[in-house]
Every structure is written in C-alpha cells, then in structure tokens.
Design a protein around this motif. Structure first.
Motif, short mmCIF file in Angstrom:
data_model
loop_
_atom_site.label_atom_id
_atom_site.label_comp_id
_atom_site.label_asym_id
_atom_site.label_seq_id
_atom_site.Cartn_x
_atom_site.Cartn_y
_atom_site.Cartn_z
N SER A 128 103.48 73.85 26.67
CA SER A 128 104.78 74.50 26.52
C SER A 128 105.51 74.63 27.87
CB SER A 128 104.60 75.90 25.92
OG SER A 128 104.03 76.76 26.88
N PRO A 129 106.84 74.68 27.80
CA PRO A 129 107.61 74.89 29.03
C PRO A 129 107.21 76.19 29.74
CG PRO A 129 109.06 74.19 27.27
CD PRO A 129 107.71 74.44 26.66
N LEU A 130 106.82 77.20 28.97
CA LEU A 130 106.39 78.46 29.56
C LEU A 130 105.13 78.27 30.40
CD1 LEU A 130 107.27 81.38 29.65
CD2 LEU A 130 105.86 81.82 27.65
N ARG A 131 104.19 77.45 29.92
CA ARG A 131 102.97 77.15 30.69
C ARG A 131 103.31 76.37 31.96
NH1 ARG A 131 99.08 80.47 28.93
NH2 ARG A 131 98.67 80.26 26.73
N LEU A 132 104.24 75.41 31.85
CA LEU A 132 104.63 74.65 33.04
C LEU A 132 105.28 75.57 34.07
CD1 LEU A 132 106.04 71.41 31.39
CD2 LEU A 132 103.93 71.64 32.68
N ARG A 133 106.10 76.50 33.60
CA ARG A 133 106.71 77.47 34.53
C ARG A 133 105.63 78.33 35.18
NH1 ARG A 133 110.78 77.60 30.65
NH2 ARG A 133 109.98 79.49 29.68
N GLY A 134 104.58 78.63 34.43
CA GLY A 134 103.47 79.40 34.98
C GLY A 134 102.81 78.68 36.14
N MET A 135 102.60 77.37 35.99
CA MET A 135 102.00 76.61 37.08
C MET A 135 102.93 76.59 38.29
SD MET A 135 100.61 72.74 37.45
CE MET A 135 99.62 72.32 38.88
N SER A 136 104.21 76.39 38.04
CA SER A 136 105.18 76.41 39.15
C SER A 136 105.17 77.77 39.84
CB SER A 136 106.59 76.09 38.63
OG SER A 136 106.63 74.77 38.14
N ALA A 137 105.01 78.83 39.06
CA ALA A 137 104.95 80.18 39.63
C ALA A 137 103.69 80.36 40.48
CB ALA A 137 105.00 81.22 38.53
N MET A 138 102.58 79.78 40.04
CA MET A 138 101.34 79.85 40.84
C MET A 138 101.57 79.19 42.20
SD MET A 138 98.14 78.88 38.40
CE MET A 138 98.51 78.86 36.65
#
Length: 156
Positions: A128-138
C-alpha cells in the motif's frame, strides 16, 4: 541497474535485486528481508526510552543510531538500530533493507541517499502507499538523527 551515484553500493545492490524480479517475487523478497532484521542489542532492549518511534508508520517502528570515528573526521560512521514487530512483515522488511543498506556507512553518505528509495524497490503495486510512506519516513527519521547527532547539514 541503478545509476544514482548518491545511492550507497550496498543499498544500490538491494535495489537492483528487487528491480530484477517480477512484481510478485518482489513482495516475497521483502518478506525474506523481514526475517533478517537483527534483534536490538541488550542495551536497547531494556531501555526503550533510548529509541525514537517512527510515528508515521502504521506498525510500531523504533530507531536509534550510534556513531563511531570514521576515516574522515568530518563524517563519522553510523550504526543503525531498528526494531519492527514480526507481525508486520512488510514494515519489518523495509527496516531490514535500510539496516542492510545503510548500517556502517559514513554519515555524509547516509544524508545523500535519495528520499525515493521505497519507490526504487518497485513495490508500488505490491504494498500500500501508506506502507511505502512508512519506509520513506523511516529513512527521513534516520537522516534527521544522523544530521542532528553528527552536526551535519542535511542535503536532502
């Protein structure tokens, strides 16, 4: 093959591995990475206050860094420590990719990593885009900690 010269070799190799696979195989590789995230050292297991939560992630992800003198006095070597629950394998896989691709690098190399690494893995339709944003946030949190603790200006 990735051509971005600011992507460190270890991280570029991981990206190349993902890009060389079919879409469905990429998710499987991400889940394999989830199995390889090392446990936190004991000094952090008993002291969660020493870790910083990546609040942008749906799952509880915590990070911290330590620095060691590097060959270049202006850019110390960074040691990463990340934790993510086994019940969140995609998030844990992203944490493991960042660990394997960035741990032990000089601070200036970490700060130069492009922010779109999550998309370079080619997982846009697999997670999901939300998961991808999570990696970017990490990655963003790691870079902020590196910039702050190493007193370096962030280039990204």
């Amino acid at each position: 093959m990735t051509t971005n010269t600011t992507t460190p070799a270890a991280l570029a190799e991981i990206i190349d591995e993902f890009q060389g696979l079919e879409e469905r195989e990429r998710l499987q590789l991400l889940l394999e990475f989830a199995q390889s995230l090392p446990e936190l050292p004991e000094r952090y297991q008993d002291h969660p206050e020493r870790l910083e939560q990546v609040v942008e992630c749906q799952s509880p992800v915590f990070i911290t860094i330590e620095t060691e003198p590097g060959t270049d006095a202006a850019s110390p070597v960074v040691r990463l420590f990340l934790t993510a629950p086994r019940e969140a394998p995609t998030t844990r896989g992203f944490a493991s990719i960042l660990f394997e691709g960035l741990d032990g690098l000089p601070a200036n190399e970490i700060l130069a990593v492009p922010d779109d690494i999550a998309h370079e893995l080619g997982l846009d339709r697999a997670v999901s885009p939300l998961r991808l944003r999570g990696m970017s946030a990490m990655l963003a949190r790691i870079k902020r900690k590196v910039a702050g603790e190493c007193h370096l200006g962030q280039t990204a």
